[in-house]
Design a protein around this motif. Structure first.
Motif, PDB file in Angstrom:
ATOM      1  N   SER A 367       0.944  -1.160   0.218  1.00  0.00           N
ATOM      2  CA  SER A 367       0.174  -0.124  -0.003  1.00  0.00           C
ATOM      3  C   SER A 367       0.717   0.959  -0.206  1.00  0.00           C
ATOM      4  CB  SER A 367      -0.938  -0.212   1.236  1.00  0.00           C
ATOM      5  OG  SER A 367      -1.850   0.890   1.204  1.00  0.00           O
ATOM      6  N   GLN A 371       1.161   3.541  -3.493  1.00  0.00           N
ATOM      7  CA  GLN A 371       0.925   5.180  -2.531  1.00  0.00           C
ATOM      8  C   GLN A 371       1.750   5.895  -3.259  1.00  0.00           C
ATOM      9  OE1 GLN A 371      -0.353   4.056   1.395  1.00  0.00           O
ATOM     10  NE2 GLN A 371      -1.512   6.413   1.609  1.00  0.00           N
ATOM     11  N   THR A 397      -4.820   1.670   0.386  1.00  0.00           N
ATOM     12  CA  THR A 397      -4.841   2.687   0.158  1.00  0.00           C
ATOM     13  C   THR A 397      -4.997   3.025  -1.314  1.00  0.00           C
ATOM     14  OG1 THR A 397      -4.092   3.613   2.427  1.00  0.00           O
ATOM     15  CG2 THR A 397      -4.877   5.154   2.080  1.00  0.00           C
ATOM     16  N   SER A 399      -6.288   6.294  -4.539  1.00  0.00           N
ATOM     17  CA  SER A 399      -7.974   7.077  -4.177  1.00  0.00           C
ATOM     18  C   SER A 399      -9.229   6.427  -5.336  1.00  0.00           C
ATOM     19  CB  SER A 399      -7.496   8.305  -4.884  1.00  0.00           C
ATOM     20  OG  SER A 399      -8.571   8.854  -5.644  1.00  0.00           O
TER      21      SER A 399
END
Lengths: 557, 557
Positions: A367, A371, A397, A399
């Motif tokens: 993640s 990111q 995570t 968007s």
């Protein structure tokens, strides 16, 4: 909102006469049965209000359209190839002019600029009228991209017989816009290399059927044919050879050529999997490089994945995407993310040491890495695109602006939608052009491909982009694409394996779902023969006997 | 007798080094590991005893071989494409001469004459030696056709790196001859038309892998592109267009071009089925012409079969074969005979009236018709060839000299052998190049092909020509062929759908059965890349990464 368009298109498909042969079918089409001749002095003009501000790529598109009108020399697909049209066209009016105009208040950008806009800002709508009495034909739109789509449609109206260029279905009135903003084609240039000229020809053919997104899977574990400023060692060590590299100048050529034809180029550098080739330049960056047995460590040889848990390597990768973002003006860049192999990382001391040192779970490390690369893209104004595993196999995570390419199966679309992500249909069970042609694995007497059977154009055409979704999820569907993975393809068979099959998704995502293959076949023949006239090796769907006699080779004839 | 050859070849396949890359594999091959360079002054000479009597086509073959040596420019399929060979070849000897000689007492015919002989009289054996010290290489044979096969093998030994043409596997000693005398390729030029240039390129490629029979399915119900003297109305009315006709002169070009490359041309005019197109010129000659529903009256539209029960029509047909026999010097001509449709004749008043008038059963009438056409061929010195239904579905009086093409299924081979007929393997479950690529029938949403799945090269390669036969039936097997029916093929995809797949049957029927796909793959890559160097669009079997690393993409690597 797209669903409504679908219904309209479906009824159109049933009602449309066999006279005209447009591909993809416009949203609204009214055709007559009068012939019209193209005057030898035929010309395309821009309305005075636009002429002085129009971009060069629109002028070029006008010139190209005019050129095709006189050089396509497509005989109509009827017995006699147009001989029976003579009596109709020899008394027909001559068309001398096609006038293009933008609605008042429209901003005049280049086609390229319009094509490279974010998906939800693209404006491809146009109105086309072709009177039968010789009065000027018109295309109106609110963007140069719309005018370009109209020019493409106009170009499909014409046939040639013994020196006369003519249409048989005037007057024509068309109101048109795409059902979906994303209509793509993926080409893998890593498993086998394609010269720039092959890509340019493919872009031309895409534009003929109004595909608007070239998804360029440019590098993979097998080779790294892309020269990226600041990262040139990757191609220097990882390309198949010095003559199998896309230079920064080649990229510019491809992006410009695409843009001028209403096509955006979405580049993909797959990470952290599919990266063995990076080890050629940076041996320390790659876990399980060429580990054996490869089948344990990768879906395809050579094994090898980025050591993304290493912060230096993660930062290097993010920097690579920053450079990539400078090369590609598209708002979309794909970071890949498919087929991450766990044994590779489980057996990699460095990765395990990093995980132990940071105390992060594999998921959280992944993640963080994602990111970081996505932040690099977002900082450059880009929207990231990923393959489905990034949202279905991990809890990252990401968007919700991220676009998710569904490839494993169309059955996975619902799960992606349930997570609230925007979807690009690319499922292997509908849109993989490489399936069913045998397997590439050696030492494998059965020799079949993993995604049997061959995906026929009929299969792709009948796909429902909204299947299993709730109506409030419909707007998540951005569109879809055919995909050519090139384990068993190269310049030798590029055209025949792609065309006219990829036309099926072109019409599906432009005209909307619900079309039927019986009504579509004569038109698909027509556009396929037009491709051939333009030097594209699009294949025969039937014996010529059938192609000249719509319906007569139907099972129920 | 072929079975013994099979066993030899199988052990060779396991033992052969990866250094050389011949296709098809010779019966006996001894290779060294020394490099040898081709001298810029390299030349090919004929032994004095032959030089003055050698035919022009042998001189041409010598010239062509020499040309390919310097123009193939094939980089060896290893990482670096030959860079790693420099240290070996830069001290290697130069080869200056290849000497061809015929064994004393050999008759000196042209290659063409030898290639067109009856199957059991063809002599394709040769011996090739290439010393590593620069002494002259030699090819000896007992026929010019054998010399030609040797030249072809010699041409496959060479690679190019930065201007040096070299071999890596000398000394080479080869004793070679085919396991089976018939090694064919069928091309259907009726469903879709192919320009002469496509056929000539295909003949060149066939000769590279030592295929020796071009089975030309020239006409069918869809179109009649063959101009036959005295029967020119058939093409005049039945061709797809005036520019889609093979003139008598085109035929001569094709036959000569084939012959000079060691290939015989076996033409086929399918009778009495598959003849709807004859109605375009002779409406009265055809039963159920374009009858509907076509699926009741034919396997493919348009329906239509010769009214063979009419003695005038039967005599006309026999005369057509007499004329055909004059155009094609081959000893073999096929009268077809597949897929005779019974409802067509049952519903045809004329046919039923004829049967009633003569009192003949359908079977006996068909027998009489077939005897008449075959007698015409036999009078012209030809041996008839038929599709399997002629011996399995009917009880006809046919000479046991007749060759029978088994197409429906390899399971039918045994039954044909049990009737004592000679067999040409062409079964759809092994040798149909068109399967698995979707169906041509319209109004058929499923869109799959009737003979799913795609026939991989591995599948064809693993075929056992002697399966289910008793040892005394082995000699009935003349060989076999790949088949390209062209409902969905045309010039656009001719090369990619045929090559390198048809190489699988080329090696199977030359080297004998028992080869394994793992050992074969690197060599098949090699010949496929050589085809590409000669302008043939042979397709990639694997990513280039794999092609350069034999074994490394094997499942067990």
């Amino acid at each position: 909102m797209f669903h409504r368009a679908v219904v309209v298109a479906a009824s159109l498909l049933a009602a449309v006469s066999r006279v005209g042969a447009l591909w993809p079918l416009p949203q609204s089409l009214s055709e007559g049965t009068s012939a019209l001749r193209l005057s030898p002095g035929f010309h395309i003009t821009l309305a005075p209000s636009v002429a002085f501000s129009a971009p060069l790529d629109l002028y070029e598109a006008i010139g190209r359209t005019q050129g095709y009108l006189f050089t396509d020399s497509l005989g109509r697909l009827v017995v006699g190839r147009g001989a029976s049209d003579v009596s109709a066209f020899e008394t027909a009016a001559y068309l001398t002019e096609l006038q293009l105009s933008l609605a008042p208040g429209s901003k005049v950008n280049s086609i390229t600029t319009e094509a490279q806009k974010p998906l939800d800002e693209r404006d491809e709508a146009y109105t086309l009228t072709v009177p039968s009495n010789g009065s000027a034909a018109t295309i109106t739109a609110t963007s140069t991209l719309g005018l370009y789509r109209g020019l493409t449609t106009f170009g499909q109206l014409w046939y040639e017989y013994e020196g006369t260029v003519y249409a048989v279905n005037t007057p024509v009135e068309i109101e048109d816009k795409p059902a979906y903003p994303y209509r793509g084609l993926l080409l893998d240039t890593s498993r086998n290399f394609f010269p720039v000229s092959d890509i340019l020809r493919t872009l031309d053919t895409m534009s003929l059927v109004k595909l608007n997104e070239f998804h360029w899977h440019v590098v993979d574990s097998q080779s790294f044919p892309l020269e990226i400023p600041g990262y040139t060692e990757l191609a220097a060590y990882g390309a198949y050879g010095p003559n199998m590299v896309y230079s920064a100048s080649d990229v510019q050529t491809i992006v410009s050529y695409a843009g001028a034809r209403g096509i955006d180029v979405m580049v993909e550098i797959d990470t952290p999997g599919h990266t063995a080739v990076i080890a050629d330049a940076h041996p320390d960056f790659v876990a399980c490089n060429q580990a054996r047995p490869w089948a344990t460590y990768a879906n395809e040889p050579p094994a090898g994945q980025l050591r993304f848990t290493n912060s230096t390597i993660a930062t290097w990768t993010a920097g690579l995407f920053t450079e990539l973002a400078k090369m590609f003006p598209s708002s979309l860049i794909s970071t890949g993310g498919d087929e991450i192999n766990m044994p590779c990382y489980d057996d990699d001391e460095e990765t395990q040491r990093d995980l132990n040192a940071t105390g992060l779970s594999f998921n959280d490390a992944l993640s963080g890495f994602t990111q970081q690369t996505h932040a690099a893209l977002e900082a450059a104004g880009k929207t990231p695109v990923v393959w489905e595993e990034m949202v279905l196999n991990y809890n990252l995570t990401l968007s919700n602006e991220t676009y998710v390419l569904v490839w494993i199966s169309s059955e996975d679309v619902k799960a992606v939608a349930d997570k609230g992500f925007r979807i690009i249909h690319a499922a292997s069970n509908y849109f993989y052009l490489d399936c069913g042609g045998g397997g590439w694995v050696g030492d494998y007497p059965a020799g079949n491909s993993w995604c049997e059977p061959f995906k026929t154009w009929q299969n792709s055409y009948a796909f429902d982009p909204l299947a299993n979704l709730t109506s409030d999820q419909y707007s998540l569907v951005a569109g879809g694409q055919h995909n050519l993975w090139t384990e068993q393809s190269g310049p030798s068979n590029l055209d025949p394996i792609v065309w006219p099959r990829a036309g099926a998704s072109a019409e599906l995502f432009w005209s909307g779902a619900g079309g039927n293959v019986t009504a579509a076949l004569p038109r698909l023949h027509d556009v396929s023969f037009r491709m051939q006239q333009r030097g594209v090796r699009s294949i025969a769907l039937q014996p010529l006997w059938c192609a000249l006699r719509p319906d007569e080779c139907d099972l129920n004839w």
